[in-house]
Enzyme design. Structure first.
Site, short mmCIF file in Angstrom:
data_model
loop_
_atom_site.label_atom_id
_atom_site.label_comp_id
_atom_site.label_asym_id
_atom_site.label_seq_id
_atom_site.Cartn_x
_atom_site.Cartn_y
_atom_site.Cartn_z
CB THR A 124 -6.15 0.62 -6.36
OG1 THR A 124 -7.05 1.62 -6.81
CG2 THR A 124 -5.56 1.05 -5.04
CB SER B 231 -12.53 -0.97 0.89
OG SER B 231 -12.88 0.17 1.61
CB THR C 1 -9.34 -0.88 -7.36
OG1 THR C 1 -9.30 0.35 -6.69
CG2 THR C 1 -8.54 -1.93 -6.66
CG ASP D 120 -8.55 5.15 -0.12
OD1 ASP D 120 -9.69 5.58 -0.39
OD2 ASP D 120 -8.06 4.17 -0.69
N GLY E 13 -13.79 -1.44 -6.61
CA GLY E 13 -15.09 -0.85 -6.27
C GLY E 13 -15.09 -0.05 -4.99
N GLY E 14 -13.92 0.39 -4.53
CA GLY E 14 -13.86 1.24 -3.33
C GLY E 14 -14.49 0.55 -2.14
CG ASN F 238 -8.39 6.24 -4.44
OD1 ASN F 238 -9.14 5.31 -4.21
ND2 ASN F 238 -8.52 7.40 -3.88
NE ARG G 252 -4.08 1.84 1.00
CZ ARG G 252 -5.13 2.10 0.22
NH1 ARG G 252 -5.18 1.64 -1.00
NH2 ARG G 252 -6.14 2.82 0.69
#
Ligand code: DON
Length: 572
Positions: free
Chosen positions: A401, A455, A383, A425, A475-476, A403, A109
């Site tokens: 992703t 997520s 993503t 995020d 899909g967030g 984002n 991340r």
């Protein structure tokens, strides 16, 4: 112009030597490829958002690579052929079980740059400026993808240079774009002009059309530096200099020191039991594994199968568990390296039972009456997802992703890749929703070096300890609720993998207090729920793009690519 074959001569010769000409004949050309929505394979399978990326993974399996090799190659190819989410300028997560039973959760991340601070998006009048957190130079976290892929490579079999070769070739020689990609690039033209200091290759005077060839020379050169210098080919040397120069031209924060300091981290996967299945999910800094755990456990002892797929009863129950889990997300979840996330307390059976005490099967629990749970005791839309499995028993789920679609829309000048806008995020101000409507507070406040809460939920389901389902989606904030539904569809409603993925989805995330459904969702169920008092948000055309592989009783693999995009399966 005569289009070259997909693979250069040395790679093609290797393929002939190892695999034989018959298999080689099945390779897809980047100038005439086809989308494969589902297939059954016996030796290995890859599903991703783009046929050429799935093909890159398959070719690596056929060269003798394992599922980790294929996942690395697929992700690198996605960075070329699927620039709105495939990336080297973003980050991601990998959840895997290896053939020896070893279980992995790899965190790559993005991190907040050292100069980032809690109030960096708050204007003088106290307003949170989401324009700055959602696009442009200041929205980017320090990219993690390349560090992640090198960290993953210790479990791979083939040299990294073999895994990156298809991506280099696709960037250098080009590939034809699909109608969806052309649409995406056309929609982006204004932003690309606005957020770039040098005109990127994605800007075009005339409209992009399906069938146009996209050649990415700067990106090919960046990939070659990574091939030749390893991780330092991205985080040091020329690529790092280009990133820092871009930041300086555009007012971003990422420095050379931030790049050198970036490390990917192996964490313990979030493991839990649902009936006879073991689930492996992503732990913090993703909320994915914990939310899935909470939601599945809150339905485990209820007769959901008897209620039936998307009946008012089952949708109502699933909505109420979504609401409860997401209230906890807002209050308790963030990067556990910086904030004590009470994972054990909010996932234990007694706590989850307590959370369901306010549940009624006759009416909604309004979100403003439902507070996040109190953790007691001591703590011990873009993503992309890809799923890979091989005949050795390795299974890999990767979600990665920038984002939102095309991330910050900023391409690093001279380096040819898009940077993420992942800073959004974070909770940029308590109670101010991010682009997915998610709210948060202290747990997910910005701090230098901290990872923003995600997520993303790459997930493995094991049956008797062996890989059974490999799944994930973009899909967030809808990611965990989608995985929840796909799994309930298979494990409870007995659906085929394809139906489980293709059926319309729904979503509730506590705040805003609304149920969102996808086009095609049952009107009868919607009407019944409205009668009970449920509020519905705007219907969505599509929710997510799930890529799923399921192991069949005979040991073969059923690979399903989502109908909602250019997603494609490859296998042999
Ligand atoms: O990490 C997260 O949760 C988000 N940045 C994911 C973004 C995403 O899925 C966008 N896709 N539609």
């Amino acid at each position: 112009m005569k289009h070259p074959a997909f693979f250069s001569l040395p790679v093609a010769l290797l393929l002939v030597l190892f695999v034989g000409p018959a298999t080689l004949a099945q390779q897809q050309s980047p100038y005439a490829y086809k989308i494969e929505k589902s297939l059954i394979a016996t030796r290995g399978a890859v599903v991703s958002a783009h046929p050429l990326a799935s093909q890159a993974g398959l070719s690596i399996l056929q060269l003798g690579g394992n599922a980790i090799d294929a996942a690395i190659a697929t992700q690198l190819a996605l960075a070329v052929v699927y620039p709105n989410a495939g990336n080297i300028g973003g980050g991601g997560f990998m959840v895997a079980q290896l053939k020896d039973g070893k279980q992995l959760a790899l965190d790559y991340r993005e991190k907040a740059p050292a100069q980032a601070h809690r109030d960096m998006y708050i204007e003088a009048d106290g307003r949170a400026n989401t324009d700055k957190s959602q696009a442009g130079h200041l929205s980017s976290g320090v990219p993690g993808t390349i560090a992640g892929l090198f960290a993953a490579h210790r479990h791979a079999k083939l040299p990294f240079k073999t895994l990156i070769a298809p991506a280099i070739e696709l960037a250098e020689k080009g590939f034809i774009i699909t109608a969806a990609e052309a649409r995406g690039l056309n929609n982006l033209q204004n932003d690309l002009k606005k957020y770039n200091t040098q005109t990127p290759v994605f800007v075009k005077d005339s409209e992009w059309k399906a069938g146009d060839t996209l050649v990415q020379t700067d990106l090919a050169n960046t990939l070659k530096r990574i091939r030749d210098n390893g991780q330092a080919g991205f985080y040091e040397g020329k690529t790092a200099e280009l990133i820092v120069a871009e930041m300086q031209r555009g007012g971003g924060l990422i420095t050379k020191a931030d790049l050198v300091a970036y490390t990917a981290k192996y964490r313990d996967p979030h493991v839990f039991q649902y009936k006879e299945y073991t689930l492996l999910g992503m732990p913090m800094p993703s909320s994915g594994g914990v939310l899935l755990h909470q939601m599945l456990k809150m339905i485990e002892d209820r007769p959901i199968a008897a209620m039936g797929f998307q009946s008012p009863g089952s949708v109502q129950l699933m909505t109420e568990v979504m609401r409860r889990a997401y209230a906890d997300r807002a209050a308790h979840m963030g990067d556990a390296d910086f904030y004590k996330v009470p994972v054990q307390q909010i996932t234990n059976a007694a706590y989850l039972q307590e959370r369901m005490k306010s549940y009624s099967n006759e009416k909604p629990t309004p979100s403003n009456e439902l507070q996040p749970g109190t953790a007691v005791g001591t703590e011990s839309e873009e993503t992309t997802h890809l799923s890979v499995i091989d005949q050795e028993g390795n299974a890999v789920a990767v979600t990665t992703t920038l984002n939102n679609s095309y991330g910050s829309r900023t391409v690093v000048g001279g380096a040819g890749f898009l940077l993420n806008d992942e800073m959004d995020d974070f909770s940029i101000k308590p109670g101010v929703p991010n682009m997915f409507g998610a709210v948060g507070g202290e747990a997910n406040a910005i701090q230098p070096g901290k990872r923003m809460l995600s997520s993303m939920a790459p997930t493995l389901v094991l049956k008797k300890g062996k890989p059974y389902i490999v799944v994930g989606t973009p899909g967030g904030t809808t990611i965990p609720t989608q995985i929840f539904q796909t799994l309930v569809n298979i494990l409870e409603f007995g659906m085929s993998p394809q139906d489980a993925v293709y059926k319309p989805k729904f979503h509730h995330q506590w705040l805003p207090d609304e149920l969102v459904v996808e086009k095609g969702f049952s009107e009868t169920t919607k009407a019944a729920l409205q009668k009970m008092g449920y509020l519905f948000g705007k219907e969505r055309g599509g929710i997510g793009r799930t890529e799923l592989i399921m192991v069949r009783p005979d040991g073969s693999f059923e690979a399903v690519a989502d109908r909602r995009g250019d997603d494609s399966a490859a296998g042999y």
